[in-house]
Design a protein around this motif. Structure first.
Motif, mmCIF file in Angstrom:
data_model
loop_
_atom_site.group_PDB
_atom_site.id
_atom_site.type_symbol
_atom_site.label_atom_id
_atom_site.label_comp_id
_atom_site.label_asym_id
_atom_site.label_seq_id
_atom_site.Cartn_x
_atom_site.Cartn_y
_atom_site.Cartn_z
ATOM 1 N N GLY A 93 0.795 -1.228 0.000
ATOM 2 C CA GLY A 93 0.000 0.000 0.000
ATOM 3 C C GLY A 93 0.821 1.268 0.000
ATOM 4 N N SER A 119 -1.497 3.818 5.217
ATOM 5 C CA SER A 119 -1.390 2.360 5.222
ATOM 6 C C SER A 119 -0.189 1.845 6.017
ATOM 7 C CB SER A 119 -1.298 1.845 3.782
ATOM 8 O OG SER A 119 -0.198 2.435 3.118
ATOM 9 N N PRO A 136 -3.884 -2.012 7.047
ATOM 10 C CA PRO A 136 -3.865 -2.513 5.666
ATOM 11 C C PRO A 136 -4.689 -1.613 4.764
ATOM 12 C CG PRO A 136 -4.269 -4.313 7.212
ATOM 13 C CD PRO A 136 -4.340 -3.045 8.009
ATOM 14 N N LYS A 137 -4.184 -1.326 3.575
ATOM 15 C CA LYS A 137 -4.903 -0.446 2.656
ATOM 16 C C LYS A 137 -6.296 -0.982 2.353
ATOM 17 C CE LYS A 137 -2.958 -2.688 -1.448
ATOM 18 N NZ LYS A 137 -2.284 -2.533 -2.743
ATOM 19 N N GLU A 138 -6.438 -2.307 2.391
ATOM 20 C CA GLU A 138 -7.736 -2.915 2.114
ATOM 21 C C GLU A 138 -8.757 -2.638 3.211
ATOM 22 O OE1 GLU A 138 -4.435 -5.174 0.176
ATOM 23 O OE2 GLU A 138 -4.855 -4.602 2.243
ATOM 24 N N MET A 151 -9.007 0.394 4.666
ATOM 25 C CA MET A 151 -9.376 1.812 4.657
ATOM 26 C C MET A 151 -10.840 1.940 4.258
ATOM 27 S SD MET A 151 -5.879 3.378 2.964
ATOM 28 C CE MET A 151 -6.616 4.984 2.651
ATOM 29 N N LYS A 203 -1.335 -8.295 8.174
ATOM 30 C CA LYS A 203 -2.649 -8.103 7.546
ATOM 31 C C LYS A 203 -3.764 -8.797 8.325
ATOM 32 C CE LYS A 203 -1.471 -6.110 3.454
ATOM 33 N NZ LYS A 203 -2.189 -5.184 2.594
ATOM 34 N N ASP A 245 -7.613 -3.420 -4.728
ATOM 35 C CA ASP A 245 -7.406 -1.976 -4.899
ATOM 36 C C ASP A 245 -8.542 -1.341 -5.694
ATOM 37 O OD1 ASP A 245 -5.025 -2.230 -3.640
ATOM 38 O OD2 ASP A 245 -3.773 -2.013 -5.420
#
Length: 291
Positions: A8, A15, A19-21, A23, A54, A126
């Motif tokens: 990320g 991030s 985890p960017k997922e 957000m 993660k 993403d």
């Protein structure tokens, strides 16, 4: 299958620890939209290809006894339902580790022992695909096309010519399919230079693939960026059988970068019953204030 092992870096520092997922887009993390998309397409087994750091993603799809008990005690039935119904009871979520970051193709192949020889779907977390409330999503259409034709389905969308170097690009012999339709792919090129690109049809991040792609990935050598590319395995598949480019109907938002993430929040916020009116008024105020 959803590869979630990325670092990320394009949305740092947000991030760094999250985890960017995870957000949020309005009131749900990005990964939940992606899982809901998979479930709507009839997928019953979801594989998360993950890495250390993660665990928040796995926790999100697990039960949370203390929170559920507290919401029940306070008679907050509506809120309780939102966390109990994240994943239907007939859908399972499995996690497997990607030990090293060697590219998308490598991440996909990490799940080979689970997938076996069966067809599978790859969804990049993403990218959110917004079908604007349409009950028949692009991924659903792709699954139906695969079942009818037994040909791999690769989602594509048109991008500006000066952006082709950022994507895998489909060569469809100069033909552009209609939205919601599939046509035969002649080849795929990973991140070509603009003057060498066969088209502006970029691979968006949704794939419905036959199981033999796994054996092709096992034989794969590092490609663009020194990584094992899924695009290269699909290109090798084309030497054995046909594959098709499916042109998407919905809108996409790349939540792995800042502007795409902000656009996603606006788009989904304008569709959410709790936020649509207020957000629309706020946008109008901003527009008026800045001419």
């Amino acid at each position: 299958m959803i590869p979630v092992a990325g670092l990320g870096t394009r949305v740092l520092p947000a991030s760094k620890a999250i985890p960017k997922e995870m957000m949020p887009v309005v009131d749900k993390p990005v990964i939940q939209y992606v899982v809901e998309e998979a479930v709507a397409a009839g997928i019953k087994e979801i594989i998360l290809v993950t890495r250390a750091g993660k665990s928040a993603i796995e926790d999100h799809f697990d039960s949370h006894y203390e929170l559920e008990a507290e919401l029940a005690r306070k008679n907050k039935a509506e809120l309780l339902a939102t966390i109990q119904n994240i994943v239907p009871p007939d859908v399972s979520i499995i996690s497997i580790r990607q030990p090293e970051a060697k590219g998308l193709g490598h991440a996909v192949h990490c799940a080979a022992s689970i997938v076996g020889c069966e067809p599978f779907v790859v969804i990049l977390p993403d990218v959110l695909v917004n079908n604007g409330g349409d009950k028949t999503t692009d991924l659903m259409r792709m699954v139906v096309e695969f079942e009818n034709k037994r040909a791999a389905q690769i989602m594509v969308g048109e991008v500006p010519d000066n952006k082709v170097h950022l994507y895998g690009i489909a060569d469809c012999g100069g033909i552009v399919p209609e939205s919601g339709r599939s046509i035969t792919i002649k080849g795929l090129v990973e991140k070509p230079n603009q003057d060498e690109s066969p088209s502006n049809l970029a691979v968006i991040g949704r794939y419905v693939l036959p199981g033999k792609v796994m054996s092709l990935l096992a034989k794969g050598k590092p490609g663009a960026g020194g990584e094992i590319q899924l695009t290269d395995a699909i290109d090798a598949l084309l030497e054995l059988e046909s594959a098709e480019a499916y042109k998407m109907m919905g809108d996409t938002y790349d939540c792995g970068e800042k502007l795409g993430y902000l656009k996603a929040n606006l788009a989904y916020g304008l569709q959410h019953s709790d936020t649509a009116n207020g957000l629309r008024q706020f946008i109008s105020t901003l527009t008026s204030a800045h001419g």
